[in-house]
Design a protein around this motif. Structure first.
Motif, PDB file in Angstrom:
ATOM      1  N   TYR A 116     -48.011  37.104  15.559  1.00 52.25           N
ATOM      2  CA  TYR A 116     -46.932  37.412  16.510  1.00 52.25           C
ATOM      3  C   TYR A 116     -45.839  36.341  16.460  1.00 52.25           C
ATOM      4  CZ  TYR A 116     -44.526  39.072  20.622  1.00 52.25           C
ATOM      5  OH  TYR A 116     -43.569  39.566  21.476  1.00 52.25           O
ATOM      6  N   ASN A 117     -44.603  36.780  16.293  1.00 50.30           N
ATOM      7  CA  ASN A 117     -43.442  35.893  16.154  1.00 50.30           C
ATOM      8  C   ASN A 117     -42.413  36.128  17.256  1.00 50.30           C
ATOM      9  OD1 ASN A 117     -43.428  34.584  13.190  1.00 50.30           O
ATOM     10  ND2 ASN A 117     -44.334  36.619  13.076  1.00 50.30           N
ATOM     11  N   VAL A 118     -41.789  35.039  17.694  1.00 47.60           N
ATOM     12  CA  VAL A 118     -40.580  35.088  18.534  1.00 47.60           C
ATOM     13  C   VAL A 118     -39.730  33.900  18.101  1.00 47.60           C
ATOM     14  CG1 VAL A 118     -39.601  35.066  20.852  1.00 47.60           C
ATOM     15  CG2 VAL A 118     -41.893  36.005  20.504  1.00 47.60           C
ATOM     16  N   HIS A 119     -38.738  34.133  17.226  1.00 46.94           N
ATOM     17  CA  HIS A 119     -37.917  33.008  16.783  1.00 46.94           C
ATOM     18  C   HIS A 119     -36.634  33.474  16.109  1.00 46.94           C
ATOM     19  CE1 HIS A 119     -39.369  33.075  12.410  1.00 46.94           C
ATOM     20  NE2 HIS A 119     -40.194  33.898  13.019  1.00 46.94           N
ATOM     21  N   SER A 120     -35.603  32.639  16.256  1.00 48.74           N
ATOM     22  CA  SER A 120     -34.291  32.872  15.632  1.00 48.74           C
ATOM     23  C   SER A 120     -34.065  31.959  14.438  1.00 48.74           C
ATOM     24  CB  SER A 120     -33.172  32.633  16.653  1.00 48.74           C
ATOM     25  OG  SER A 120     -33.304  33.508  17.746  1.00 48.74           O
ATOM     26  N   TYR A 121     -34.938  30.979  14.262  1.00 44.94           N
ATOM     27  CA  TYR A 121     -34.788  29.972  13.211  1.00 44.94           C
ATOM     28  C   TYR A 121     -36.061  29.947  12.374  1.00 44.94           C
ATOM     29  CZ  TYR A 121     -30.757  28.486  15.882  1.00 44.94           C
ATOM     30  OH  TYR A 121     -29.554  28.478  16.530  1.00 44.94           O
ATOM     31  N   TYR A 122     -35.942  29.509  11.134  1.00 42.18           N
ATOM     32  CA  TYR A 122     -37.072  29.502  10.225  1.00 42.18           C
ATOM     33  C   TYR A 122     -37.008  28.262   9.334  1.00 42.18           C
ATOM     34  CZ  TYR A 122     -33.659  30.898   6.709  1.00 42.18           C
ATOM     35  OH  TYR A 122     -32.570  30.918   5.878  1.00 42.18           O
ATOM     36  N   ALA A 123     -38.142  27.794   8.909  1.00 43.15           N
ATOM     37  CA  ALA A 123     -38.207  26.696   7.944  1.00 43.15           C
ATOM     38  C   ALA A 123     -38.048  27.269   6.546  1.00 43.15           C
ATOM     39  CB  ALA A 123     -39.531  25.955   8.064  1.00 43.15           C
ATOM     40  N   GLU A 124     -37.205  26.617   5.753  1.00 38.87           N
ATOM     41  CA  GLU A 124     -36.999  27.056   4.383  1.00 38.87           C
ATOM     42  C   GLU A 124     -38.288  26.945   3.588  1.00 38.87           C
ATOM     43  OE1 GLU A 124     -32.456  25.935   3.295  1.00 38.87           O
ATOM     44  OE2 GLU A 124     -33.853  24.249   3.410  1.00 38.87           O
ATOM     45  N   ASP A 125     -38.419  27.815   2.609  1.00 43.42           N
ATOM     46  CA  ASP A 125     -39.548  27.729   1.694  1.00 43.42           C
ATOM     47  C   ASP A 125     -39.472  26.401   0.937  1.00 43.42           C
ATOM     48  OD1 ASP A 125     -41.814  28.479   0.361  1.00 43.42           O
ATOM     49  OD2 ASP A 125     -40.766  29.749  -1.078  1.00 43.42           O
ATOM     50  N   SER A 126     -40.625  25.799   0.661  1.00 37.27           N
ATOM     51  CA  SER A 126     -40.663  24.488   0.001  1.00 37.27           C
ATOM     52  C   SER A 126     -42.054  24.271  -0.577  1.00 37.27           C
ATOM     53  CB  SER A 126     -40.361  23.384   1.022  1.00 37.27           C
ATOM     54  OG  SER A 126     -41.517  23.151   1.825  1.00 37.27           O
ATOM     55  N   PRO A 127     -42.268  23.175  -1.290  1.00 37.33           N
ATOM     56  CA  PRO A 127     -43.629  22.873  -1.770  1.00 37.33           C
ATOM     57  C   PRO A 127     -44.632  22.642  -0.634  1.00 37.33           C
ATOM     58  CG  PRO A 127     -42.007  21.618  -3.011  1.00 37.33           C
ATOM     59  CD  PRO A 127     -41.272  22.252  -1.875  1.00 37.33           C
ATOM     60  N   TYR A 128     -44.154  22.446   0.591  1.00 37.54           N
ATOM     61  CA  TYR A 128     -45.032  22.226   1.738  1.00 37.54           C
ATOM     62  C   TYR A 128     -45.468  23.540   2.394  1.00 37.54           C
ATOM     63  CZ  TYR A 128     -43.189  17.600   0.979  1.00 37.54           C
ATOM     64  OH  TYR A 128     -42.829  16.412   0.391  1.00 37.54           O
ATOM     65  N   THR A 129     -44.933  24.658   1.930  1.00 35.95           N
ATOM     66  CA  THR A 129     -45.272  25.959   2.504  1.00 35.95           C
ATOM     67  C   THR A 129     -46.706  26.328   2.145  1.00 35.95           C
ATOM     68  OG1 THR A 129     -42.961  26.690   2.328  1.00 35.95           O
ATOM     69  CG2 THR A 129     -44.633  28.403   2.586  1.00 35.95           C
ATOM     70  N   ILE A 130     -47.477  26.748   3.161  1.00 38.52           N
ATOM     71  CA  ILE A 130     -48.863  27.176   2.930  1.00 38.52           C
ATOM     72  C   ILE A 130     -49.077  28.639   3.322  1.00 38.52           C
ATOM     73  CG2 ILE A 130     -49.906  24.887   2.996  1.00 38.52           C
ATOM     74  CD1 ILE A 130     -50.630  25.440   5.965  1.00 38.52           C
ATOM     75  N   TYR A 145     -39.672  33.250   4.087  1.00 38.95           N
ATOM     76  CA  TYR A 145     -39.596  31.936   4.727  1.00 38.95           C
ATOM     77  C   TYR A 145     -40.993  31.372   4.945  1.00 38.95           C
ATOM     78  CZ  TYR A 145     -40.792  34.218   9.172  1.00 38.95           C
ATOM     79  OH  TYR A 145     -41.433  34.912  10.168  1.00 38.95           O
ATOM     80  N   ALA A 146     -41.040  30.099   5.301  1.00 43.57           N
ATOM     81  CA  ALA A 146     -42.308  29.409   5.530  1.00 43.57           C
ATOM     82  C   ALA A 146     -42.881  29.810   6.881  1.00 43.57           C
ATOM     83  CB  ALA A 146     -42.103  27.896   5.467  1.00 43.57           C
ATOM     84  N   ALA A 147     -43.951  30.575   6.839  1.00 43.16           N
ATOM     85  CA  ALA A 147     -44.660  30.917   8.078  1.00 43.16           C
ATOM     86  C   ALA A 147     -45.555  29.771   8.521  1.00 43.16           C
ATOM     87  CB  ALA A 147     -45.490  32.173   7.872  1.00 43.16           C
ATOM     88  N   ALA A 148     -45.899  28.888   7.563  1.00 48.34           N
ATOM     89  CA  ALA A 148     -46.728  27.725   7.883  1.00 48.34           C
ATOM     90  C   ALA A 148     -46.463  26.632   6.858  1.00 48.34           C
ATOM     91  CB  ALA A 148     -48.209  28.096   7.884  1.00 48.34           C
ATOM     92  N   VAL A 149     -46.576  25.383   7.304  1.00 45.64           N
ATOM     93  CA  VAL A 149     -46.343  24.224   6.433  1.00 45.64           C
ATOM     94  C   VAL A 149     -47.476  23.221   6.601  1.00 45.64           C
ATOM     95  CG1 VAL A 149     -43.813  24.464   6.441  1.00 45.64           C
ATOM     96  CG2 VAL A 149     -44.936  23.031   8.180  1.00 45.64           C
ATOM     97  N   HIS A 150     -47.606  22.332   5.606  1.00 42.04           N
ATOM     98  CA  HIS A 150     -48.633  21.285   5.672  1.00 42.04           C
ATOM     99  C   HIS A 150     -48.141  20.082   4.889  1.00 42.04           C
ATOM    100  CE1 HIS A 150     -52.604  19.631   3.915  1.00 42.04           C
ATOM    101  NE2 HIS A 150     -52.333  18.999   5.042  1.00 42.04           N
ATOM    102  N   LYS A 151     -48.223  18.922   5.527  1.00 45.23           N
ATOM    103  CA  LYS A 151     -47.977  17.652   4.838  1.00 45.23           C
ATOM    104  C   LYS A 151     -48.906  16.605   5.446  1.00 45.23           C
ATOM    105  CE  LYS A 151     -44.452  14.334   3.392  1.00 45.23           C
ATOM    106  NZ  LYS A 151     -44.841  13.090   4.051  1.00 45.23           N
TER     107      LYS A 151
END
Length: 196
Positions: free
Chosen positions: A140-154, A163-169
């Motif tokens: 479930y999503n509620v957002h107007s902004y998103y994190a760009e896809d990157s090597p940190y995207t999981i 877009y990046a639904a989840a990230v990890h560093k």
């Protein structure tokens, strides 16, 4: 296990506490630096606007505390966005833990409304955070902004763009969607986080 939820001027704390209770877990809601440092796991929820949320973290000295944490940390929605370097929402310098920019949705398709509100599918799952979660599971999503896809995207979602639904560093994990409102899939992700 000691579990802490960061208390600041943004958040969906009651819903996160309810999700944890469903899983038989308890958490302390705190803005005390030492309590956060002592916790085995930290949840960084967020509902609201990025610049106001960052101002609240800075005012309480929690920005530095967050950057110093070495245990697993889970950012949810705005919490995830604030883990990133910069948000276009009111030109906000965020925590810079994950070196990714957060952008506003500008969909070319007029049928795609902003904010994105509702259920969307996860794909390209690449983390123990998603153990037992099937490709294509709904969150479930509620957002107007998103994190760009990157090597940190999981994990990815698609909403006019990928877009990046989840990230990890390092010890920091972030999910754009609301785990606490994502039914069994969200509960499993929270459980996986608690077991990291």
């Amino acid at each position: 296990m000691k579990l802490a939820i960061i208390k600041y001027n943004a958040g969906n704390i009651r819903s996160v506490l309810n999700a944890l209770e469903r899983l038989g877990a308890e958490a302390e809601v705190t803005d005390e630096p030492e309590a956060l440092r002592r916790a085995d796991k930290v949840i960084f929820p967020g509902v609201g606007e990025a610049s106001t949320a960052m101002a609240s973290l800075r005012q309480n000295g929690l920005d530095g505390v967050l950057r110093s944490l070495t245990q697993p940390v889970l950012g949810i929605c705005v919490g995830m966005q604030l883990l990133c370097a910069h948000s276009e929402e009111n030109d906000t310098e965020a925590l810079g833990i994950v070196p990714v920019r957060v952008r506003r949705f500008l969909p070319a398709d007029a049928l795609l409304k902003v904010p994105q509100v509702g259920w969307n599918r996860l794909f390209n799952l690449r983390s123990p955070l998603f153990a037992g979660i099937d490709e294509g599971s709904y969150v479930y999503n509620v957002h107007s902004y998103y994190a760009e896809d990157s090597p940190y995207t999981i994990a990815h979602c698609e909403y006019g763009l990928t877009y990046a639904a989840a990230v990890h560093k390092d010890n920091f994990y972030g999910v754009q969607f609301h785990t606490e409102k994502s039914a069994a899939t969200g509960d499993r992700i929270i459980q996986n986080f608690l077991q990291l």
